[in-house]
Scaffold this active site. Structure first.
Site, PDB file in Angstrom:
ATOM      1  N   SER A  99       0.859  -1.180   0.000  1.00  0.00           N
ATOM      2  CA  SER A  99       0.000   0.000   0.000  1.00  0.00           C
ATOM      3  C   SER A  99       0.895   1.229   0.000  1.00  0.00           C
ATOM      4  O   SER A  99       1.763   1.368   0.869  1.00  0.00           O
ATOM      5  CB  SER A  99      -0.887  -0.045   1.253  1.00  0.00           C
ATOM      6  OG  SER A  99      -1.610   1.158   1.392  1.00  0.00           O
TER       7      SER A  99
ATOM      8  N   ASP B 151     -13.753  -1.368   3.276  1.00  0.00           N
ATOM      9  CA  ASP B 151     -12.795  -1.488   4.384  1.00  0.00           C
ATOM     10  C   ASP B 151     -13.497  -0.929   5.630  1.00  0.00           C
ATOM     11  O   ASP B 151     -14.112  -1.686   6.400  1.00  0.00           O
ATOM     12  CB  ASP B 151     -11.514  -0.712   4.015  1.00  0.00           C
ATOM     13  CG  ASP B 151     -10.514  -0.562   5.152  1.00  0.00           C
ATOM     14  OD1 ASP B 151     -10.786  -1.004   6.270  1.00  0.00           O
ATOM     15  OD2 ASP B 151      -9.425   0.032   4.922  1.00  0.00           O
TER      16      ASP B 151
ATOM     17  N   GLU C 270     -11.206   0.947  -3.214  1.00  0.00           N
ATOM     18  CA  GLU C 270     -11.486   0.657  -1.805  1.00  0.00           C
ATOM     19  C   GLU C 270     -12.114   1.871  -1.128  1.00  0.00           C
ATOM     20  O   GLU C 270     -11.604   2.987  -1.239  1.00  0.00           O
ATOM     21  CB  GLU C 270     -10.153   0.282  -1.130  1.00  0.00           C
ATOM     22  CG  GLU C 270     -10.269  -0.150   0.323  1.00  0.00           C
ATOM     23  CD  GLU C 270      -8.928  -0.649   0.869  1.00  0.00           C
ATOM     24  OE1 GLU C 270      -8.071  -1.102   0.073  1.00  0.00           O
ATOM     25  OE2 GLU C 270      -8.730  -0.578   2.095  1.00  0.00           O
TER      26      GLU C 270
ATOM     27  N   GLY D  16      -4.222  -3.953   6.058  1.00  0.00           N
ATOM     28  CA  GLY D  16      -3.182  -3.695   7.052  1.00  0.00           C
ATOM     29  C   GLY D  16      -3.442  -2.419   7.819  1.00  0.00           C
ATOM     30  O   GLY D  16      -4.231  -1.566   7.391  1.00  0.00           O
TER      31      GLY D  16
ATOM     32  N   LYS E 187      -3.062   5.264  -2.653  1.00  0.00           N
ATOM     33  CA  LYS E 187      -4.066   6.086  -1.988  1.00  0.00           C
ATOM     34  C   LYS E 187      -4.456   7.214  -2.933  1.00  0.00           C
ATOM     35  O   LYS E 187      -3.597   7.799  -3.605  1.00  0.00           O
ATOM     36  CB  LYS E 187      -3.478   6.667  -0.700  1.00  0.00           C
ATOM     37  CG  LYS E 187      -3.098   5.606   0.340  1.00  0.00           C
ATOM     38  CD  LYS E 187      -4.330   4.996   0.979  1.00  0.00           C
ATOM     39  CE  LYS E 187      -3.941   4.026   2.090  1.00  0.00           C
ATOM     40  NZ  LYS E 187      -5.114   3.488   2.785  1.00  0.00           N
TER      41      LYS E 187
ATOM     42  N   ASP F 264      -7.237   3.213  -3.077  1.00  0.00           N
ATOM     43  CA  ASP F 264      -7.951   3.304  -1.798  1.00  0.00           C
ATOM     44  C   ASP F 264      -8.212   4.769  -1.486  1.00  0.00           C
ATOM     45  O   ASP F 264      -7.276   5.562  -1.373  1.00  0.00           O
ATOM     46  CB  ASP F 264      -7.100   2.659  -0.687  1.00  0.00           C
ATOM     47  CG  ASP F 264      -7.817   2.610   0.661  1.00  0.00           C
ATOM     48  OD1 ASP F 264      -8.982   3.073   0.746  1.00  0.00           O
ATOM     49  OD2 ASP F 264      -7.214   2.107   1.633  1.00  0.00           O
TER      50      ASP F 264
ATOM     51  N   LYS G 210      -9.744  -6.850   7.987  1.00  0.00           N
ATOM     52  CA  LYS G 210      -8.729  -6.495   8.974  1.00  0.00           C
ATOM     53  C   LYS G 210      -9.149  -7.091  10.301  1.00  0.00           C
ATOM     54  O   LYS G 210     -10.255  -6.811  10.785  1.00  0.00           O
ATOM     55  CB  LYS G 210      -8.595  -4.971   9.104  1.00  0.00           C
ATOM     56  CG  LYS G 210      -8.016  -4.302   7.878  1.00  0.00           C
ATOM     57  CD  LYS G 210      -7.854  -2.803   8.071  1.00  0.00           C
ATOM     58  CE  LYS G 210      -7.341  -2.165   6.793  1.00  0.00           C
ATOM     59  NZ  LYS G 210      -7.364  -0.688   6.862  1.00  0.00           N
TER      60      LYS G 210
ATOM     61  N   LYS H 246      -1.306  -0.947  -4.328  1.00  0.00           N
ATOM     62  CA  LYS H 246      -2.464  -0.152  -3.902  1.00  0.00           C
ATOM     63  C   LYS H 246      -1.981   1.274  -3.701  1.00  0.00           C
ATOM     64  O   LYS H 246      -1.008   1.501  -2.981  1.00  0.00           O
ATOM     65  CB  LYS H 246      -3.026  -0.745  -2.609  1.00  0.00           C
ATOM     66  CG  LYS H 246      -3.891   0.180  -1.764  1.00  0.00           C
ATOM     67  CD  LYS H 246      -4.667  -0.615  -0.742  1.00  0.00           C
ATOM     68  CE  LYS H 246      -4.785   0.105   0.585  1.00  0.00           C
ATOM     69  NZ  LYS H 246      -5.503  -0.692   1.598  1.00  0.00           N
TER      70      LYS H 246
HETATM   71  O1  OSB Z   1      -7.146   2.134   4.592  1.00  0.00           O
HETATM   72  O2  OSB Z   1      -6.187   0.268   4.359  1.00  0.00           O
HETATM   73  C1  OSB Z   1      -6.236   1.378   4.877  1.00  0.00           C
HETATM   74  C2  OSB Z   1      -3.092   1.990   6.945  1.00  0.00           C
HETATM   75  C3  OSB Z   1      -3.654   2.526   8.078  1.00  0.00           C
HETATM   76  C4  OSB Z   1      -5.010   2.694   8.152  1.00  0.00           C
HETATM   77  C5  OSB Z   1      -5.815   2.361   7.080  1.00  0.00           C
HETATM   78  C6  OSB Z   1      -5.270   1.804   5.941  1.00  0.00           C
HETATM   79  C7  OSB Z   1      -3.881   1.650   5.860  1.00  0.00           C
HETATM   80  C8  OSB Z   1      -3.200   1.154   4.683  1.00  0.00           C
HETATM   81  C9  OSB Z   1      -1.844   0.526   4.871  1.00  0.00           C
HETATM   82  O3  OSB Z   1      -3.618   1.251   3.563  1.00  0.00           O
HETATM   83  C10 OSB Z   1      -1.952  -0.926   4.952  1.00  0.00           C
HETATM   84  C11 OSB Z   1      -0.673  -1.528   5.443  1.00  0.00           C
HETATM   85  O4  OSB Z   1       0.235  -1.696   4.647  1.00  0.00           O
HETATM   86  O5  OSB Z   1      -0.552  -1.831   6.636  1.00  0.00           O
HETATM   87 MG    MG Z   2      -8.410   1.066   3.311  1.00  0.00          MG
END
Ligand code: OSB
Ligand code: MG
Length: 371
Positions: free
Chosen positions: A135, A239, A214, A291, A163, A189, A263, A161
């Site tokens: 991510s 999510d 996402e 994550g 953002k 995402d 998660k 992924k």
């Molecule tokens: O939206 O998936 C998410 C990290 C912290 C809070 C929300 C998210 C995320 C990530 C990172 O996208 C996921 C990871 O690599 O741990």
């Molecule tokens: Mg997310």
């Protein structure tokens, strides 16, 4: 099993690089590690809550409060025959899923160790290795974003992924497709950065043939996502909106998503995660493991749950060195082959704690004795 003692460790570790999303920016992670003692064994759990209530209402601080004042007393006063009992024991406490999952995860680890099996095996996992993705946060420049993607693809990560947020979506995605083509597994995402008023704009994302988008809409929504999904050819993955198997059922039946990001912390533990996995399997909805910038213990739990059969899409559980200069476990999480992490076969989570690293980042520790 009788839990004899619980240690609650509070750590703060700097991230290798700031992690920026539509929610905000994070430079370091504040988190809790649970050590749970019983009959000569010790089980480990991690609270994955963020230091601030931007992603969900839980924080590291609320987790401490709920764990100390409510969850540990409930655990100490109950009989646990199987880790599945823990969700019933915690049922009188509304929500606070990340706090619950931290303790429940330690019970699962303890249970696996007592039975001499890996956590993955105890959960019903069958995969010997899992596919992993990465991510990538919102970067300072598109050049930096492209460089990072290039590096992670070279490392073998099986899903990229990125953002996105309003004003940082069409251009980065277009650049990525231009440079790497349509063959790379790419998703976006939004962390709830859009609303249905952006419908015309969101429809433009279909052109990028993303694996999924996402959580484009509100963190607590399922209705508008169903409206949006009807208008998009890109699958929606939820999510933030999914906190339980019941939420997953409703979202699937409403047509709010075609994929679920699972998660463990967000859904209150491994037992509920397994339920969601099984439910999605019945509905033919793929799941993948999301994550929360976990340290090693949380990462190990993610690897174990991802070994279940319906985790058919690469998750966000990257190697430790994606986020940390040094991780709190030994060995660290590494790729066993490009884009793959081997599922440990040793009893429990399959990793030891690195006490030297823990000592370095420890802010405080509390011990609770069951007598
Ligand atoms: O939206 O998936 C998410 C990290 C912290 C809070 C929300 C998210 C995320 C990530 C990172 O996208 C996921 C990871 O690599 O741990
Ligand atoms: Mg997310």
């Amino acid at each position: 099993m009788k839990i004899e003692r619980i240690e609650l460790l509070h750590l703060r570790m700097p991230l290798l690089h700031p992690f920026v999303t539509s929610i905000g920016s994070l430079m370091e992670k504040d988190f809790l590690i649970i050590k749970m003692f019983s009959g000569g064994h010790v089980g480990y759990g991690e609270s994955v809550a963020m230091p601030n209530p931007g992603y969900s209402e839980e924080t590291t601080g609320t987790s401490v409060h709920i764990i100390e004042e409510f969850l540990i007393p409930l655990l100490f006063n109950s009989t646990i025959n199987h880790p599945d009992d823990v969700s019933n024991i915690f049922a009188p406490i509304r929500r606070n899923n990340m706090a619950k999952a931290a303790l429940e995860g330690a019970v699962w680890d303890l249970y696996s160790k007592k039975n001499g099996v890996s956590l993955a095996h105890a959960l019903g996992g069958t995969r010997k290795s899992i596919d992993v993705g990465v991510s990538i946060g919102i970067e300072k420049s598109l050049d930096e974003l492209l460089l990072k993607i290039e590096r992670y693809l070279a490392d073998g990560y099986k899903k990229i992924k990125v953002k996105i947020k309003p004003g940082y979506d069409l251009e980065p995605l277009a650049k990525i497709r231009e440079k790497f083509g349509f063959g790379i597994p790419l998703m976006a995402d939004a962390n709830s950065a859009y609303s249905l008023q952006d419908l015309t704009h969101l429809k433009k994302l279909d052109a990028f043939k993303l694996m999924m988008i996402e959580q484009p809409l509100a963190f607590d929504d399922m209705i508008d996502h169903a409206v949006l999904q009807k208008e998009l050819s890109t699958p929606i993955c939820l999510d933030e909106s999914i906190h339980s198997a019941e939420d997953a059922r409703k979202a699937i039946e409403l047509g709010s998503c075609r994929i679920i990001n699972l998660k463990i912390g967000r859904v209150g533990g491994l037992t509920e995660a397994k339920k969601i996995h099984d439910l999605c399997d019945n509905y033919n909805v793929p799941v993948w493991c999301g994550g929360m910038l976990e340290a090693g213990v949380g990462r190990a739990h993610n690897i174990a749950i991802t070994s279940l059969a319906n985790f058919t899409i690469a998750g966000d559980t990257s190697a430790s060195d994606r986020y940390w200069k040094e991780d709190i476990i030994q060995p660290e999480v590494i790729m066993s082959a490009p884009g793959k992490i081997a599922v440990p076969t040793k009893p429990g989570i399959g990793y030891e704690l690195n006490e030297q690293v823990i000592e370095k980042y420890l802010l405080g520790k509390k011990t609770f004795t069951n007598n």
